[in-house]
Design an enzyme around this catalytic site. Structure first.
Site, PDB file in Angstrom:
ATOM      1  N   TRP A 330     -10.628   6.311   1.900  1.00 20.40           N
ATOM      2  CA  TRP A 330     -11.812   5.450   1.704  1.00 20.40           C
ATOM      3  C   TRP A 330     -12.692   5.475   2.945  1.00 20.40           C
ATOM      4  O   TRP A 330     -13.855   5.074   2.912  1.00 20.40           O
ATOM      5  CB  TRP A 330     -11.385   4.011   1.371  1.00 20.40           C
ATOM      6  CG  TRP A 330     -10.804   3.211   2.503  1.00 20.40           C
ATOM      7  CD1 TRP A 330      -9.790   3.595   3.341  1.00 20.40           C
ATOM      8  CD2 TRP A 330     -11.184   1.897   2.942  1.00 20.40           C
ATOM      9  NE1 TRP A 330      -9.517   2.597   4.255  1.00 20.40           N
ATOM     10  CE2 TRP A 330     -10.357   1.539   4.030  1.00 20.40           C
ATOM     11  CE3 TRP A 330     -12.135   0.979   2.517  1.00 20.40           C
ATOM     12  CZ2 TRP A 330     -10.451   0.316   4.698  1.00 20.40           C
ATOM     13  CZ3 TRP A 330     -12.225  -0.242   3.173  1.00 20.40           C
ATOM     14  CH2 TRP A 330     -11.390  -0.558   4.255  1.00 20.40           C
ATOM     15  N   ASP A 331     -12.129   5.961   4.052  1.00 18.48           N
ATOM     16  CA  ASP A 331     -12.882   6.080   5.304  1.00 18.48           C
ATOM     17  C   ASP A 331     -14.248   6.726   5.054  1.00 18.48           C
ATOM     18  O   ASP A 331     -15.249   6.350   5.670  1.00 18.48           O
ATOM     19  CB  ASP A 331     -12.127   6.974   6.306  1.00 18.48           C
ATOM     20  CG  ASP A 331     -10.711   6.495   6.609  1.00 18.48           C
ATOM     21  OD1 ASP A 331     -10.077   5.946   5.706  1.00 18.48           O
ATOM     22  OD2 ASP A 331     -10.247   6.710   7.739  1.00 18.48           O
ATOM     23  N   GLU A 474      -3.179  -3.389   5.499  1.00 19.37           N
ATOM     24  CA  GLU A 474      -2.001  -2.717   4.924  1.00 19.37           C
ATOM     25  C   GLU A 474      -0.676  -3.326   5.362  1.00 19.37           C
ATOM     26  O   GLU A 474       0.385  -2.858   4.951  1.00 19.37           O
ATOM     27  CB  GLU A 474      -2.048  -1.228   5.286  1.00 19.37           C
ATOM     28  CG  GLU A 474      -3.196  -0.504   4.607  1.00 19.37           C
ATOM     29  CD  GLU A 474      -3.358   0.939   5.095  1.00 19.37           C
ATOM     30  OE1 GLU A 474      -3.043   1.207   6.264  1.00 19.37           O
ATOM     31  OE2 GLU A 474      -3.827   1.779   4.304  1.00 19.37           O
ATOM     32  N   LYS A 588      -3.542  -6.190   9.761  1.00 22.61           N
ATOM     33  CA  LYS A 588      -3.694  -4.903  10.432  1.00 22.61           C
ATOM     34  C   LYS A 588      -5.149  -4.621  10.811  1.00 22.61           C
ATOM     35  O   LYS A 588      -5.433  -4.118  11.883  1.00 22.61           O
ATOM     36  CB  LYS A 588      -3.187  -3.799   9.494  1.00 22.61           C
ATOM     37  CG  LYS A 588      -3.274  -2.410  10.076  1.00 22.61           C
ATOM     38  CD  LYS A 588      -2.675  -1.393   9.112  1.00 22.61           C
ATOM     39  CE  LYS A 588      -2.689   0.006   9.676  1.00 22.61           C
ATOM     40  NZ  LYS A 588      -2.166   0.984   8.715  1.00 22.61           N
ATOM     41  N   GLN A 589      -6.053  -4.921   9.881  1.00 29.83           N
ATOM     42  CA  GLN A 589      -7.445  -4.528  10.099  1.00 29.83           C
ATOM     43  C   GLN A 589      -8.362  -5.430   9.286  1.00 29.83           C
ATOM     44  O   GLN A 589      -7.903  -6.166   8.402  1.00 29.83           O
ATOM     45  CB  GLN A 589      -7.641  -3.072   9.699  1.00 29.83           C
ATOM     46  CG  GLN A 589      -7.434  -2.784   8.224  1.00 29.83           C
ATOM     47  CD  GLN A 589      -7.186  -1.306   7.957  1.00 29.83           C
ATOM     48  OE1 GLN A 589      -6.059  -0.837   8.061  1.00 29.83           O
ATOM     49  NE2 GLN A 589      -8.228  -0.582   7.591  1.00 29.83           N
TER      50      GLN A 589
HETATM   51  O1  IFM Z   1      -7.830   4.647   5.607  1.00 31.98           O
HETATM   52  C1  IFM Z   1      -7.184   4.258   6.762  1.00 31.98           C
HETATM   53  C2  IFM Z   1      -6.488   2.957   6.491  1.00 31.98           C
HETATM   54  O2  IFM Z   1      -7.403   1.949   6.166  1.00 31.98           O
HETATM   55  C3  IFM Z   1      -5.687   2.528   7.692  1.00 31.98           C
HETATM   56  N1  IFM Z   1      -4.751   3.550   8.059  1.00 31.98           N
HETATM   57  C4  IFM Z   1      -5.384   4.831   8.372  1.00 31.98           C
HETATM   58  C5  IFM Z   1      -6.217   5.330   7.199  1.00 31.98           C
HETATM   59  C6  IFM Z   1      -6.932   6.636   7.555  1.00 31.98           C
HETATM   60  O3  IFM Z   1      -7.850   6.424   8.574  1.00 31.98           O
END
Ligand code: IFM
Length: 763
Positions: A330-331, A474, A588-589
């Protein structure tokens, strides 16, 4: 040219870790291939990697990953019988650099060998005009006469993470041309590398040994003379648009390149780069640190932009190697696509064509995951077919060596909405409906169909819910009603309905054909119902905070530091199974914050502020995708210092190469194009406050204090604008080739910007 267009290292650190990071930092690429920032004499042990876009291979049960090509740029000097290498030879001085203006890699090393000083200089570029072509200029000089052998050719000791991917390798020399041909292990796809050289002086012999197809060029070097070699290398793989054999195509490419010569190839390459920068450069006056970091980030994106007509996309680690399986996440749609659609729509369309071409893979995935779904469930880690390369056990536990069950693949359903929303955004901001009519609307409808089939209708509440998912955070798997996921699914229903209405009004027969083709006409009213009734977690009436998922508040409210202190192994993953963050509120983010950034006009200032303040201390930023979202929302709510802090974190990530390279037992070192895209977004959407809609562009600057001005270009509905923001005014110049008038809202004031005109507002 000022040093804000160059990235340079003034020494060589002879350590594996440093060579790996430098290799990422100084990589060059041209969308067709990447070449890591390694030295001419290096081999697979130093992670020399020529990673090719869009071709993948699997060996046994190991991870499927992209192919690295044999290295036709390989060159090593032998002085008085002593082989010279930065790894073994005494170095008097060393510099290496890349020019951001044109992706030229250069090295300059002064060696001490046998009481003599030997200077080696080289330049290499991957042609931006002829994507299959690499050109090298290699020269040396000595301070004392010396017997030199220049050993140069094609090194087919290929670095692989999960290889070897190349089989049936044949090396050859014929008519002065070196070639290496091979096939991929899994699908037998053909690959050829050809090399030609041009030099004035020396006696050449040929040797094939230790997987090196080499020219040994001996020269009695005179002190003070410079000896220069021009190498032309072509890589051709199956699927490239050439007739005849790959080998002949590669031979033809290098023959033409040699005839043109270094300067002429370089000029053509530079001309292409000049066009890219003309569209995409951003100038920050008053802050060189930010300027360089941002320009380096933009440079990374421009380098990996897929070749026109390739319908390739950009992997999460770009073309810096095989990490993350060379897969598209999705990046691309959420973090890189915005840069391209706002500046360089010709690239944005390639990224989306890739999703159209992989729609069948997404359909297969939907049908085969869980209880079997309908529509398109895009791959979490997508390769050339769109089938998912993500494994169910995707992270290795460093304690036990066992692979951990992760649910990235089967539960991270927001990926389909990320694709659908980007597809519609392209149409909205370009008005180019060709994509929509040629597969784009089909993608959107199939994504909506997937969410409808995944959704659970809760009768007592008369609403749809999305259960058992993973949001961008995640560390918390299998949660219910994640705000990011539910919102993106809701938007997917909305854009599906919008796409149907647009086609009905403008291309009714296209719509009829599409509805019939995928037998979806009866489902359109269901999408309307789902749009109205899909549950969206709401801001708490008192605090304004949106709970990231059901029962998130019931988790332990530990600090990030606390949670990290519970880790036993430095590479331990904090999520999955019993990961130390799983039962806590540490995320995580950016998740809710990412949603508030994407849909910022749907939420009030107070809600965004409350959520930023709530989630920021709970975010570990364990992903390179996180910081930019916090920068964006911070800029939006006027937290300027925080916005700047997170902007710099994002923008300097690859420039400083200070990132983690292991998650569990998985090596993940490489570049971070999503963070690069995030740096651009933080600048343009954050500090410049730009947002384009279907009927207007709004610019509501939140310029950082230190910045005297911010200048950039935007592409909107096929027209181009030069924008300059200072603390006192914003100007928008409609560029000469523009054909339409467009509405701009600068701060509070509305303007119409006619072709060729300038509008401005003073504060
Ligand atoms: O897409 C990301 C994910 O959101 C977090 N882990 C790494 C992936 C690739 O950059």
């Amino acid at each position: 040219m000022s040093n804000l267009w160059k990235v340079k290292a003034d020494n060589f650190i002879n350590e594996k870790e440093s060579i790996m990071r430098t290799g990422n930092m100084f990589q060059i690429s041209n969308g067709y291939m990447g070449y890591r920032g390694t030295l001419d004499e290096f081999g697979s042990e130093q992670l020399v990697g020529i990673t090719l876009a869009g071709i993948f291979d699997q060996v046994g049960d190991a991870w499927r990953e992209p192919i690295n090509a044999p290295n036709g740029a390989y060159t090593k000097l032998v002085v008085d019988g002593i082989s010279v290498s930065a790894l073994k030879t005494e170095i008097i001085s060393h510099t290496q650099q890349i020019s951001l203006s044109n992706a030229l890699f250069e090295r300059d090393t002064l060696f001490a060998v046998n009481n003599k000083q030997v200077q080696v200089k080289s330049k290499r570029f991957l042609s931006a005009e002829t994507p299959n072509l690499m050109v090298v200029e290699y020269s040396f000089s000595t301070n004392v006469d010396a017997e030199i052998s220049v050993n140069t050719g094609i090194d087919y000791n290929v670095w692989d993470l999960n290889g070897p991917h190349l089989v049936d390798i044949e090396a050859n020399k014929s008519n002065n041309m070196l070639t290496v041909i091979a096939k991929t292990h899994e699908l037998g796809k053909k690959l050829a590398v050809a090399e030609l050289i041009d030099y004035a002086e020396g006696d050449e012999q040929h040797l094939i040994s230790n997987n090196l197809n080499l020219r040994l060029i001996s020269i009695k070097a005179k002190a003070g003379n410079t000896y220069t070699f021009y190498k032309y290398v072509a890589v051709v793989k199956q699927g490239d648009p050439f007739k005849g054999s790959k080998k002949n195509a590669a031979i033809e490419l290098v023959s033409v390149a040699l005839q043109k010569g270094f300067s002429s190839n370089f000029e053509a390459h530079n001309a292409q780069w000049a066009k890219k920068w003309e569209k995409c450069d951003v100038k920050i006056e008053g802050d060189d640190e930010a300027q360089l970091a941002l320009r380096y980030s933009i440079f990374q994106l421009l380098m990996v932009a897929p070749v026109k007509g390739s319908a390739n996309s950009i992997p999460a680690r770009a073309l810096s190697g095989q990490v993350y399986k060379g897969a598209i996440f999705w990046d691309t749609e959420m973090f890189m696509f915005p840069f391209f659609v706002y500046t360089y729509p010709e690239v944005a369309i390639e990224l989306l064509k890739y999703r159209i071409n992989t729609l069948d893979g997404a359909r297969r995935k939907a049908a085969s995951e869980g209880i079997g779904y309908r529509g398109a469930f895009y791959a979490w880690e997508s390769q050339e077919t769109g089938d998912d390369a993500c494994t169910y056990f995707n992270i290795g536990d460093p304690h036990t060596g066992r692979d951990l069950r992760t649910h990235f693949r089967d539960k991270q359903i927001h990926i389909s909405g990320d694709v659908a929303v980007a597809m519609w955004e392209y149409f909205k901001l370009t008005t180019d409906d060709s994509l929509l009519r040629n597969g784009g609307a089909e993608v959107i409808l199939e994504c909506a169909r997937f969410y409808y089939s995944y959704a659970y209708y809760k009768k007592d509440k008369d609403r749809y819910e999305l259960l058992d998912v993973i949001g961008p955070d995640e560390y918390h798997e299998r949660v219910n009603n994640n705000i990011f996921t539910n919102k993106i699914a809701s938007e997917t229903f909305r854009v599906a309905l919008d796409a149907v209405n647009y086609l009905k009004e403008n291309f009714a027969s296209d719509l009829d054909a599409l509805l019939a083709k995928i037998e979806i006409a009866n489902e359109i009213p269901l999408f309307q119902e789902a749009f109205e009734k899909l549950y969206l977690p709401q801001p708490d009436k008192e605090t304004g905070v949106i709970e990231q998922f059901d029962a998130y508040y019931k988790l332990e409210d530990a600090t990030v530091e606390d949670v990290k202190s519970r880790v036993i192994h430095p590479n331990e993953y904090l999520g999955a199974g019993q990961g130390v963050a799983v039962q806590t509120q540490v995320i995580k983010q950016a998740d809710a914050i990412m949603m508030l950034n994407l849909f910022k006009e749907h939420y009030s200032h107070e809600v965004k502020k409350a959520n930023w303040e709530f989630y920021e201390p709970r975010t570990e930023h364990g992903s390179s995708l996180s910081a930019c979202a916090y920068a964006l929302v911070a800029a939006d709510i006027g937290k300027s210092e925080w916005a700047y802090k997170y902007f710099l974190k994002t923008a300097k990530l690859d420039l400083e190469a200070k990132y983690k390279v292991y998650v569990g037992t998985i090596f993940m070192g490489g570049s971070h194009p999503a963070a690069n895209g995030g740096a651009w977004m933080a600048t343009i959407f954050g500090f410049a406050g730009v947002k384009a809609y279907s009927n207007k562009v709004s610019i509501n600057p939140k310029l950082y204090d230190k910045w005297k001005s911010l200048s950039f270009n935007l592409s909107y509905k096929g027209d181009n604008f030069a924008i300059k923001i200072t603390p006192d005014e914003t100007t928008v110049q409609s560029l000469g080739s523009n054909i339409a008038s467009h509405k701009f809202v600068l701060g509070e004031k509305e303007f119409v910007c006619d072709p060729g005109r300038k509008i401005e507002t003073k504060y």
